[in-house]
Design an enzyme around this catalytic site. Structure first.
Site, PDB file in Angstrom:
ATOM      1  NE  ARG A 112      16.418  37.321  10.757  1.00 31.72           N
ATOM      2  CZ  ARG A 112      15.366  37.762  10.500  1.00 31.72           C
ATOM      3  NH1 ARG A 112      14.529  38.491  10.677  1.00 31.72           N
ATOM      4  NH2 ARG A 112      15.142  37.390   8.760  1.00 31.72           N
ATOM      5  CB  SER A 185      11.431  28.574  12.963  1.00 29.28           C
ATOM      6  OG  SER A 185      11.185  29.336  13.903  1.00 29.28           O
ATOM      7  CG  ASP A 238       9.220  31.593  13.171  1.00 29.67           C
ATOM      8  OD1 ASP A 238       8.311  29.866  13.396  1.00 29.67           O
ATOM      9  OD2 ASP A 238       9.062  31.203  12.329  1.00 29.67           O
TER      10      ASP A 238
HETATM   11  P1  ADP Z   1      12.298  33.714   7.270  1.00 32.46           P
HETATM   12  O1  ADP Z   1      11.525  33.045   7.359  1.00 32.46           O
HETATM   13  O2  ADP Z   1      13.727  32.650   6.671  1.00 32.46           O
HETATM   14  O3  ADP Z   1      12.747  33.773   9.023  1.00 32.46           O
HETATM   15  P2  ADP Z   1      11.738  36.199   6.583  1.00 32.46           P
HETATM   16  O4  ADP Z   1      10.152  36.855   7.127  1.00 32.46           O
HETATM   17  O5  ADP Z   1      12.898  37.820   6.159  1.00 32.46           O
HETATM   18  O6  ADP Z   1      12.495  35.560   6.854  1.00 32.46           O
HETATM   19  O7  ADP Z   1      11.395  35.626   5.112  1.00 32.46           O
HETATM   20  C1  ADP Z   1      12.013  35.790   3.997  1.00 32.46           C
HETATM   21  C2  ADP Z   1      11.038  34.872   2.781  1.00 32.46           C
HETATM   22  O8  ADP Z   1      10.629  36.067   2.339  1.00 32.46           O
HETATM   23  C3  ADP Z   1      11.611  34.646   2.018  1.00 32.46           C
HETATM   24  O9  ADP Z   1      11.301  33.598   0.896  1.00 32.46           O
HETATM   25  C4  ADP Z   1      12.137  35.337   0.632  1.00 32.46           C
HETATM   26  O10 ADP Z   1      12.124  35.079  -0.592  1.00 32.46           O
HETATM   27  C5  ADP Z   1      10.508  35.622   0.780  1.00 32.46           C
HETATM   28  N1  ADP Z   1      10.938  37.879   0.450  1.00 32.46           N
HETATM   29  C6  ADP Z   1      12.044  38.590   1.527  1.00 32.46           C
HETATM   30  N2  ADP Z   1      11.475  39.838   0.603  1.00 32.46           N
HETATM   31  C7  ADP Z   1      10.078  40.034  -0.053  1.00 32.46           C
HETATM   32  C8  ADP Z   1       9.201  40.704  -0.884  1.00 32.46           C
HETATM   33  N3  ADP Z   1      10.161  42.263  -0.540  1.00 32.46           N
HETATM   34  N4  ADP Z   1       8.565  40.415  -1.306  1.00 32.46           N
HETATM   35  C9  ADP Z   1       8.446  38.852  -1.364  1.00 32.46           C
HETATM   36  N5  ADP Z   1       9.264  37.529  -1.020  1.00 32.46           N
HETATM   37  C10 ADP Z   1      10.341  38.339  -0.440  1.00 32.46           C
HETATM   38 MG    MG Z   2      11.701  34.113  10.231  1.00 32.46          MG
END
Ligand code: ADP
Ligand code: MG
Length: 515
Positions: A112, A185, A238
């Site tokens: 992002r 992160s 993060d």
């Molecule tokens: P990141 O950790 O990549 O910064 P996020 O906080 O968006 O980003 O988390 C992404 C993770 O959460 C991925 O493993 C994705 O598969 C999972 N995820 C996204 N939406 C959902 C949902 N509605 N339910 C369960 N897991 C989710």
């Molecule tokens: Mg994240």
């Protein structure tokens, strides 16, 4: 003649009866067999459920183990699986920050880019839009010498596009670089608030010859190569970003937790307790510690044969053990492994080819969708089994079984994360137990309990309702009704990136760290 006919007739009747017996016999045999196979599957489920059990007494053991490991990790370098990394962040934003700052969040599925405009007095953060984009897979795992700059060049290019799109009104001041909060992160050994060395890649990343390099320098060089007037003002992960944003909005925020692709936590520690850095001088008397709790391990964690296999087949065996039980990257694969086992031991998922043996084919949003399917015939479960796993025509009772597996995996994950959070509170003396050093018994006077806010981010908590509910309930269970009202979990949407920008602001005005 009449008697002959009778005999013949009887003979025919007998013949028919024998034939019917044979048919009934195979049907009963089939039913017995299928019942036996069903029992086998149920047994697999029961054993799995038992292996994943997290009664509150067990969670309390995990709480204690977490607090003890935190101590050990602070006492000496390598003293624990918890690295307890210094962040050099000793002042958190307090709402007085002003100006325009940029944030960049890299460390999971998406990255992002964002800009914040702060007006002081804890003003609402004005953001002209956050840009998210997936990281191309080939950049996550470059193995060649030439490819190692690609990821940073890709990020720099995205930043440049973002800045160019802003138009005028945000032109950098003459001779002054735009200041960037960089959220990276992965485990980093911080050398100052704005620089640090990559210790290892996690979450499926692996880029040739970057471990041991200064991450800020890599990005600054990429920015320079593009002629972009921007530099990294703070380098954080993060969790620190989420804590910073939490603290910007609410000064009682003392810890932050992320449960997304991976999982991690940080909190504000007293400098005196960071024993491994004796004589650590901080103006504030405190420093944010990045726990890298994904690597936490304790014999009290409920581990099953599926976890052991997942770990040994992963690119980082014996590593990130807590993360492998909790975070979005792994939940679906634990579910897949249990269903695969069921399909090997019986034919409840049919006999034809399926995609069940494809690692990581079940992502956690699919787990959430099946788990939260409230249609009476579990239509969504059937759809996912059919479309993703290529298992057709699954009877309702088998669909229910799949939902149950999702439930067991998610419940364990959420409850273990809750225990981890209470472990941090315990280390900080904010769980109402009097900390780990004193042998004080529970149930003393809680009237003086301070309000404690834990900032939380990550799609598992924010987007998976049942996960969130299990986690919240477990915290209340562990803390008990006297203490839990004093502990607040606050979602910090986009905290990791936004917090980086806000922290860049805090460090821009308050000057340098004093270490
Ligand atoms: P990141 O950790 O990549 O910064 P996020 O906080 O968006 O980003 O988390 C992404 C993770 O959460 C991925 O493993 C994705 O598969 C999972 N995820 C996204 N939406 C959902 C949902 N509605 N339910 C369960 N897991 C989710
Ligand atoms: Mg994240």
């Amino acid at each position: 003649m009449g008697s002959m006919g009778k005999v013949l007739g009887v003979g025919l009747v007998v013949g028919c009866a024998v034939a019917m017996c044979v048919v009934a016999g195979t049907m009963v045999g089939k039913r017995v067999k299928s019942r036996r196979r069903w029992r086998k599957v149920v047994k697999i489920l029961e054993e799995f459920e038992e292996g994943c059990a997290t009664p509150v007494e067990k969670l309390r053991q995990v709480v204690d183990a977490m607090a003890v490991e935190m101590h050990a990790g602070l006492a000496s370098e390598g003293g624990s699986k918890l690295k307890m990394l210094l962040t050099f962040v000793q002042n958190l934003p307090n709402g007085s920050e002003r100006g325009v700052y940029y944030g960049l969040d890299l460390g999971g599925t998406n990255f992002r880019v964002l800009r914040v405009q702060l007006g002081g007095q804890r003003s609402a953060i004005l953001e002209p839009g956050v840009e998210r984009q997936p990281i191309p897979e080939h950049l996550m795992t470059s193995t060649s010498e030439v490819a190692k700059f690609e990821l940073f060049d890709f990020i720099a290019a995205s930043l440049q596009k973002f800045v160019e799109k802003e138009g005028n009104g945000s032109v950098a001041l003459e001779g002054k670089l735009r200041e960037l909060g960089f959220t990276f992160s992965f485990p980093v050994k911080q050398t100052s608030v704005s620089s640090g060395i990559l210790i290892k890649w996690t979450k499926g990343f692996s880029i040739h010859d970057t471990v041991g390099k200064d991450v800020s320098e890599c990005l600054n060089q990429a920015l320079e190569r593009r002629g972009l007037d921007m530099r990294v003002a703070v380098l954080i992960n993060d969790t620190v970003g989420t804590l910073a944003l939490g603290h910007y909005h609410d000064e009682d925020t003392v810890a932050a937790v992320i449960i997304g692709t991976g999982t991690n936590a940080c909190y504000l520690e007293r400098s005196d307790d960071i024993i491994k850095c004796q004589g650590l001088l901080t103006t504030s008397g405190a420093m944010v510690v990045n726990m890298e709790w994904g690597n936490f391990w304790s014999s009290h964690l409920p581990r099953t044969s599926y976890d052991i296999e997942l770990d040994s087949e992963s690119p980082n065996p014996n590593d990130q053990g807590f993360e492998k039980m909790i975070s979005g990257m792994y939940l679906g694969d634990i579910v897949r492994r249990v269903i695969l086992k069921m399909s090997q031991e019986s034919d409840v998922f049919g006999l034809s080819f399926s995609k069940l043996s494809t690692p990581f084919i079940l992502r956690s949003p699919l787990i959430a969708a099946m788990h939260e399917d409230d249609s009476p015939d579990l239509r969504e479960v059937a759809r996912i089994l059919g479309e993703i796993l290529e298992i057709g025509d699954v009877p309702l009772k088998v669909r229910k079984l799949v939902v149950k597996v999702c439930d067991v995996v998610t419940r364990r994950a959420a409850r273990l994360a809750a225990a981890g959070i209470v472990g941090i509170l315990k280390k900080m003396g904010r769980d109402g137990s009097g900390g780990i050093a004193s042998g004080e018994v529970r149930g003393g006077s809680h009237s003086k309990m301070r309000r404690t806010v834990v900032a939380i981010e990550g799609a598992l908590y924010t987007s998976y309702t049942l996960f969130r509910e299990y986690l919240n309930d477990a915290i209340a269970d562990i803390l008990g009704e006297d203490i839990s009202p004093h502990v607040v979990l606050k979602v910090m949407e986009d905290g990791s990136g936004m917090g980086a920008a806000v922290l860049a602001a805090a460090y821009s005005s308050s000057g340098q760290d004093t270490l």
